[in-house]
Design a protein around this motif. Structure first.
Motif, PDB file in Angstrom:
ATOM      1  N   GLU A  43      -1.587 -13.267  -6.553  1.00 14.09           N
ATOM      2  CA  GLU A  43      -1.566 -12.075  -5.714  1.00 14.09           C
ATOM      3  C   GLU A  43      -0.195 -11.396  -5.806  1.00 14.09           C
ATOM      4  OE1 GLU A  43      -4.732 -13.479  -2.249  1.00 14.09           O
ATOM      5  OE2 GLU A  43      -2.664 -13.017  -1.737  1.00 14.09           O
ATOM      6  N   ARG A  44      -0.200 -10.128  -5.521  1.00 10.72           N
ATOM      7  CA  ARG A  44       1.067  -9.388  -5.477  1.00 10.72           C
ATOM      8  C   ARG A  44       1.908  -9.908  -4.318  1.00 10.72           C
ATOM      9  NH1 ARG A  44      -0.081  -3.385  -4.963  1.00 10.72           N
ATOM     10  NH2 ARG A  44      -0.531  -4.022  -2.815  1.00 10.72           N
ATOM     11  N   GLU A  45       3.209 -10.025  -4.552  1.00 10.86           N
ATOM     12  CA  GLU A  45       4.102 -10.493  -3.498  1.00 10.86           C
ATOM     13  C   GLU A  45       5.292  -9.562  -3.372  1.00 10.86           C
ATOM     14  OE1 GLU A  45       6.317 -14.089  -4.138  1.00 10.86           O
ATOM     15  OE2 GLU A  45       6.397 -13.807  -6.308  1.00 10.86           O
ATOM     16  N   GLY A  46       5.801  -9.455  -2.155  1.00 11.82           N
ATOM     17  CA  GLY A  46       7.009  -8.676  -1.926  1.00 11.82           C
ATOM     18  C   GLY A  46       8.229  -9.470  -2.360  1.00 11.82           C
ATOM     19  N   CYS A 108       7.788  -5.441   2.834  1.00 12.77           N
ATOM     20  CA  CYS A 108       7.531  -6.459   1.812  1.00 12.77           C
ATOM     21  C   CYS A 108       6.214  -7.201   2.041  1.00 12.77           C
ATOM     22  CB  CYS A 108       8.702  -7.446   1.738  1.00 12.77           C
ATOM     23  SG  CYS A 108       9.861  -7.064   0.386  1.00 12.77           S
ATOM     24  N   ARG A 109       5.709  -7.128   3.237  1.00  6.11           N
ATOM     25  CA  ARG A 109       4.391  -7.721   3.491  1.00  6.11           C
ATOM     26  C   ARG A 109       3.282  -6.709   3.228  1.00  6.11           C
ATOM     27  NH1 ARG A 109       5.244 -12.656   4.892  1.00  6.11           N
ATOM     28  NH2 ARG A 109       7.067 -13.276   6.120  1.00  6.11           N
ATOM     29  N   GLY A 110       3.659  -5.534   2.757  1.00  9.60           N
ATOM     30  CA  GLY A 110       2.669  -4.550   2.347  1.00  9.60           C
ATOM     31  C   GLY A 110       2.248  -3.548   3.403  1.00  9.60           C
ATOM     32  N   TYR A 111       2.959  -3.531   4.524  1.00  6.20           N
ATOM     33  CA  TYR A 111       2.598  -2.612   5.602  1.00  6.20           C
ATOM     34  C   TYR A 111       3.379  -1.313   5.481  1.00  6.20           C
ATOM     35  CZ  TYR A 111       0.521  -6.765   7.682  1.00  6.20           C
ATOM     36  OH  TYR A 111      -0.224  -7.886   7.900  1.00  6.20           O
ATOM     37  N   GLY A 112       2.720  -0.210   5.788  1.00  2.75           N
ATOM     38  CA  GLY A 112       3.415   1.063   5.824  1.00  2.75           C
ATOM     39  C   GLY A 112       3.920   1.550   4.484  1.00  2.75           C
ATOM     40  N   ILE A 113       3.217   1.209   3.407  1.00  2.00           N
ATOM     41  CA  ILE A 113       3.633   1.683   2.090  1.00  2.00           C
ATOM     42  C   ILE A 113       3.277   3.155   1.941  1.00  2.00           C
ATOM     43  CG2 ILE A 113       3.365   1.425  -0.388  1.00  2.00           C
ATOM     44  CD1 ILE A 113       4.851  -0.872   0.973  1.00  2.00           C
ATOM     45  N   ALA A 114       4.254   3.958   1.568  1.00  2.00           N
ATOM     46  CA  ALA A 114       4.044   5.396   1.407  1.00  2.00           C
ATOM     47  C   ALA A 114       3.747   5.777  -0.041  1.00  2.00           C
ATOM     48  CB  ALA A 114       5.262   6.155   1.907  1.00  2.00           C
ATOM     49  N   HIS A 115       4.477   5.184  -0.967  1.00  2.00           N
ATOM     50  CA  HIS A 115       4.310   5.498  -2.383  1.00  2.00           C
ATOM     51  C   HIS A 115       4.392   4.225  -3.208  1.00  2.00           C
ATOM     52  CE1 HIS A 115       6.699   8.831  -0.489  1.00  2.00           C
ATOM     53  NE2 HIS A 115       5.685   9.555  -0.939  1.00  2.00           N
ATOM     54  N   TRP A 116       3.603   4.164  -4.260  1.00  2.00           N
ATOM     55  CA  TRP A 116       3.676   3.067  -5.232  1.00  2.00           C
ATOM     56  C   TRP A 116       4.085   3.631  -6.588  1.00  2.00           C
ATOM     57  CZ3 TRP A 116       3.596  -1.966  -4.357  1.00  2.00           C
ATOM     58  CH2 TRP A 116       2.951  -2.470  -3.217  1.00  2.00           C
ATOM     59  N   GLY A 117       4.914   2.874  -7.289  1.00  2.00           N
ATOM     60  CA  GLY A 117       5.233   3.225  -8.662  1.00  2.00           C
ATOM     61  C   GLY A 117       4.362   2.444  -9.620  1.00  2.00           C
ATOM     62  N   GLN A 118       4.436   2.815 -10.871  1.00  2.00           N
ATOM     63  CA  GLN A 118       3.721   2.029 -11.876  1.00  2.00           C
ATOM     64  C   GLN A 118       4.550   0.793 -12.186  1.00  2.00           C
ATOM     65  OE1 GLN A 118       6.077   3.805 -12.936  1.00  2.00           O
ATOM     66  NE2 GLN A 118       6.724   3.006 -14.895  1.00  2.00           N
ATOM     67  N   GLY A 119       3.988  -0.175 -12.814  1.00  2.00           N
ATOM     68  CA  GLY A 119       4.680  -1.442 -13.028  1.00  2.00           C
ATOM     69  C   GLY A 119       5.509  -1.460 -14.294  1.00  2.00           C
ATOM     70  N   THR A 120       6.441  -2.398 -14.316  1.00  3.18           N
ATOM     71  CA  THR A 120       7.213  -2.687 -15.516  1.00  3.18           C
ATOM     72  C   THR A 120       7.191  -4.201 -15.707  1.00  3.18           C
ATOM     73  OG1 THR A 120       9.324  -2.312 -16.664  1.00  3.18           O
ATOM     74  CG2 THR A 120       9.442  -2.766 -14.295  1.00  3.18           C
ATOM     75  N   LEU A 121       6.915  -4.632 -16.931  1.00  2.00           N
ATOM     76  CA  LEU A 121       6.702  -6.047 -17.212  1.00  2.00           C
ATOM     77  C   LEU A 121       8.027  -6.761 -17.479  1.00  2.00           C
ATOM     78  CD1 LEU A 121       4.806  -8.444 -17.802  1.00  2.00           C
ATOM     79  CD2 LEU A 121       4.685  -7.623 -20.173  1.00  2.00           C
TER      80      LEU A 121
END
Length: 126
Positions: A43-46, A108-121
């Motif tokens: 899972e995604r983690e902060g 970091c727990r995923g609350y109140g996220i306004a914008h997401w960027g694309q990922g970098t590996l």
């Protein structure tokens, strides 16, 4: 509105990388910021977050003492300095912004996220 992450790559264990996330279309200093990661099959983690005025900062237990989050509001850019990288740090890393009302850990727990960027590996391998 865009968050553009960069700086990923392949590094040997013990090495360092600095991720960058360039914001455009909004005022970065009005938001908290954060870095998240998602490893294959997990899972995604902060990883690390800070609130809008940078007075509170959160680091996940696995990265404390090795990673540092920062921002340059004049450049509208967020950074994640990663030192002493380990194979278990291998993941796709994402930047995000959080609403002003949210604290660092909440973001970091995923609350109140306004914008997401694309990922970098990021791959840590010998």
């Amino acid at each position: 509105v865009q968050l553009q992450a960069s700086g990923g790559g392949t590094v040997q264990p013990g090495g360092s990388l600095r991720l960058s996330c360039a914001a455009s279309g909004f005022t970065l200093n009005a938001y908290g910021i954060g870095w998240f990661r998602q490893a294959p099959g997990k899972e995604r983690e902060g990883v690390s977050c800070t609130n809008s005025n940078d007075l509170t900062t959160y680091y996940g237990d696995s990265v404390k003492g090795r990673f540092t989050i920062s921002r340059d509001n004049d450049k509208s850019t967020v950074y994640l300095q990663m030192n002493n990288l380990k194979p278990e740090d291998t993941a796709v890393y994402y930047c995000a912004t959080g609403y002003r009302s949210r604290g660092a850990e909440s973001i970091c727990r995923g609350y109140g996220i306004a914008h997401w960027g694309q990922g970098t590996l990021v791959t840590v391998s010998s």
